[in-house]
Design an enzyme around this catalytic site. Structure first.
Site, PDB file in Angstrom:
ATOM      1  N   HIS A   1       5.445 -44.182 -58.634  1.00 28.06           N
ATOM      2  CA  HIS A   1       5.384 -44.127 -57.091  1.00 28.06           C
ATOM      3  C   HIS A   1       5.326 -42.648 -56.500  1.00 28.06           C
ATOM      4  O   HIS A   1       4.511 -42.256 -55.899  1.00 28.06           O
ATOM      5  CB  HIS A   1       6.335 -44.916 -56.496  1.00 28.06           C
ATOM      6  CG  HIS A   1       6.290 -46.255 -56.792  1.00 28.06           C
ATOM      7  ND1 HIS A   1       5.385 -47.051 -56.807  1.00 28.06           N
ATOM      8  CD2 HIS A   1       7.529 -47.114 -56.915  1.00 28.06           C
ATOM      9  CE1 HIS A   1       5.666 -48.459 -57.053  1.00 28.06           C
ATOM     10  NE2 HIS A   1       7.105 -48.376 -57.084  1.00 28.06           N
TER      11      HIS A   1
ATOM     12  N   ASP B   1      -2.822 -49.545 -56.754  1.00 31.96           N
ATOM     13  CA  ASP B   1      -2.007 -50.349 -57.686  1.00 31.96           C
ATOM     14  C   ASP B   1      -1.858 -49.699 -59.062  1.00 31.96           C
ATOM     15  O   ASP B   1      -2.842 -48.891 -59.464  1.00 31.96           O
ATOM     16  CB  ASP B   1      -2.691 -51.653 -57.882  1.00 31.96           C
ATOM     17  CG  ASP B   1      -1.814 -52.646 -58.611  1.00 31.96           C
ATOM     18  OD1 ASP B   1      -0.506 -52.415 -58.601  1.00 31.96           O
ATOM     19  OD2 ASP B   1      -2.230 -53.708 -59.205  1.00 31.96           O
TER      20      ASP B   1
ATOM     21  N   LEU C   1     -10.054 -36.975 -39.767  1.00 29.04           N
ATOM     22  CA  LEU C   1      -9.990 -38.211 -40.696  1.00 29.04           C
ATOM     23  C   LEU C   1      -8.850 -39.087 -39.964  1.00 29.04           C
ATOM     24  O   LEU C   1      -7.554 -38.580 -39.685  1.00 29.04           O
ATOM     25  CB  LEU C   1      -9.668 -38.082 -42.058  1.00 29.04           C
ATOM     26  CG  LEU C   1      -8.990 -39.462 -43.149  1.00 29.04           C
ATOM     27  CD1 LEU C   1     -10.535 -40.334 -43.181  1.00 29.04           C
ATOM     28  CD2 LEU C   1      -8.539 -38.857 -43.837  1.00 29.04           C
TER      29      LEU C   1
HETATM   30  C1  FPP Z   1       1.929 -50.472 -56.211  1.00 28.81           C
HETATM   31  O1  FPP Z   1       1.822 -50.260 -57.617  1.00 28.81           O
HETATM   32  C2  FPP Z   1       2.178 -49.358 -55.545  1.00 28.81           C
HETATM   33  C3  FPP Z   1       3.081 -49.558 -54.483  1.00 28.81           C
HETATM   34  C4  FPP Z   1       3.823 -50.830 -54.074  1.00 28.81           C
HETATM   35  C5  FPP Z   1       3.583 -48.586 -53.614  1.00 28.81           C
HETATM   36  C6  FPP Z   1       2.319 -47.438 -53.348  1.00 28.81           C
HETATM   37  C7  FPP Z   1       3.248 -45.884 -52.858  1.00 28.81           C
HETATM   38  C8  FPP Z   1       2.738 -44.884 -52.845  1.00 28.81           C
HETATM   39  C9  FPP Z   1       1.700 -44.272 -54.028  1.00 28.81           C
HETATM   40  C10 FPP Z   1       3.761 -44.034 -52.395  1.00 28.81           C
HETATM   41  C11 FPP Z   1       3.396 -43.250 -51.388  1.00 28.81           C
HETATM   42  C12 FPP Z   1       2.593 -43.542 -50.314  1.00 28.81           C
HETATM   43  C13 FPP Z   1       2.140 -42.759 -49.351  1.00 28.81           C
HETATM   44  C14 FPP Z   1       1.092 -43.309 -48.441  1.00 28.81           C
HETATM   45  C15 FPP Z   1       2.731 -41.558 -48.857  1.00 28.81           C
HETATM   46  P1  FPP Z   1       2.732 -51.293 -58.610  1.00 28.81           P
HETATM   47  O2  FPP Z   1       4.190 -50.869 -58.276  1.00 28.81           O
HETATM   48  O3  FPP Z   1       2.617 -52.499 -57.999  1.00 28.81           O
HETATM   49  O4  FPP Z   1       2.210 -50.918 -59.879  1.00 28.81           O
HETATM   50  P2  FPP Z   1       2.207 -51.968 -61.346  1.00 28.81           P
HETATM   51  O5  FPP Z   1       1.137 -53.056 -60.749  1.00 28.81           O
HETATM   52  O6  FPP Z   1       1.826 -51.301 -62.293  1.00 28.81           O
HETATM   53  O7  FPP Z   1       3.569 -52.591 -61.279  1.00 28.81           O
END
Ligand code: FPP
Length: 245
Positions: A35, A18, A129
């Site tokens: 992201h 997050d 892993l």
């Molecule tokens: C949450 O942060 C994150 C996500 C919904 C997406 C996570 C995805 C990645 C890191 C991309 C790649 C992943 C892989 C496995 C290759 P948020 O957007 O909710 O952040 P905020 O709470 O600050 O709004």
């Protein structure tokens, strides 16, 4: 590499990644920028987990509820997932990482689904892993699927209702065969579980890190593992009983 006891490495670590959006906004950028940088953290954590012998790493990449985000962000995340898997595939092979996906694969765009299926097949013989990506996943969705599967077995007379145990439930979850997580980490400063692995987290040690996901690195993971090794896990027993063991 900090003071990690190699004889007590957690078998399974689950992470709620997050903070991408807030990390980007703080720099005056679009959420997608966060992201994209989150992928660097993913790479570092996969390496860090593999290096110390963690067997399963589950990453919450996209929740059922994330479909409600603006279409542009959903599309960007789906594209990013395919791209990241393609780009990282050689590295996954080199490091013997085996990919598994939990979640509603049927709801993913065709390109994303076929990309993931290809990577799952290609890495299936790897012995290191196991990287479990939770995509279009939520615990309540998973529980509904589990109830449907078990109900069908009962209805078809394959399963006797009185023979249903906790193990039957675990075996009918998308995580079947994977040990429950020893550690759950949520980055980004929020302290909630957000519909993630609710059944499997029954005795998991929880860690909430203020670090935003794009800044999280393997050293942060190792610090949490070192801290975990100093916790006493009692599984409902008394401290005296656990020490006597
Ligand atoms: C949450 O942060 C994150 C996500 C919904 C997406 C996570 C995805 C990645 C890191 C991309 C790649 C992943 C892989 C496995 C290759 P948020 O957007 O909710 O952040 P905020 O709470 O600050 O709004």
């Amino acid at each position: 590499m900090l003071d990690i006891d190699r004889s007590n490495v957690p078998a399974h670590i689950a992470i709620i990644m997050d903070g991408n959006g807030r990390w980007a906004k703080k720099q005056g950028q679009e959420r997608v920028f966060g992201h994209r940088h989150g992928v660097e953290a993913v790479r570092s954590v996969i390496e860090g987990a593999g290096e110390i012998g963690v067997k399963y790493l589950t990453l919450y990449a996209f929740s059922t509820e994330n479909w409600n985000r603006p279409k542009a962000e959903v599309d960007a995340l789906m594209n990013l997932l395919v791209q990241a898997i393609n780009n990282e595939l050689d590295g996954l092979m080199k490091n013997q990482v085996r990919l598994r996906v939990i979640g509603d694969m049927g709801s993913l765009p065709e390109k994303c689904r076929t990309g993931l299926q290809y990577a799952i097949g290609k890495t299936s013989g790897n012995k290191g892993l196991c990287l479990v990506l939770a995509i279009s996943y939520s615990s309540k969705w998973e529980c509904v699927e589990m109830v449907k599967k078990i109900s069908k077995s009962v209805k078809d007379n394959v399963l006797d209702i009185d023979k249903i145990t906790a193990e039957t439930i675990s075996d009918n979850m998308s995580t079947a065969g994977i040990p429950d997580p020893d550690i759950l980490i949520r980055t980004g400063g929020e302290c909630r579980v957000s519909n993630f692995l609710l059944w499997q987290l029954a005795y998991t040690e929880l860690f909430f890190s203020p670090i935003m996901w794009p800044d999280f690195r393997k050293q942060d993971l190792w610090e949490i593992i070192s801290n975990f090794q100093n916790r006493e896990r009692r599984f409902g027993k008394t401290g005296e009983q656990v020490k006597k063991k």
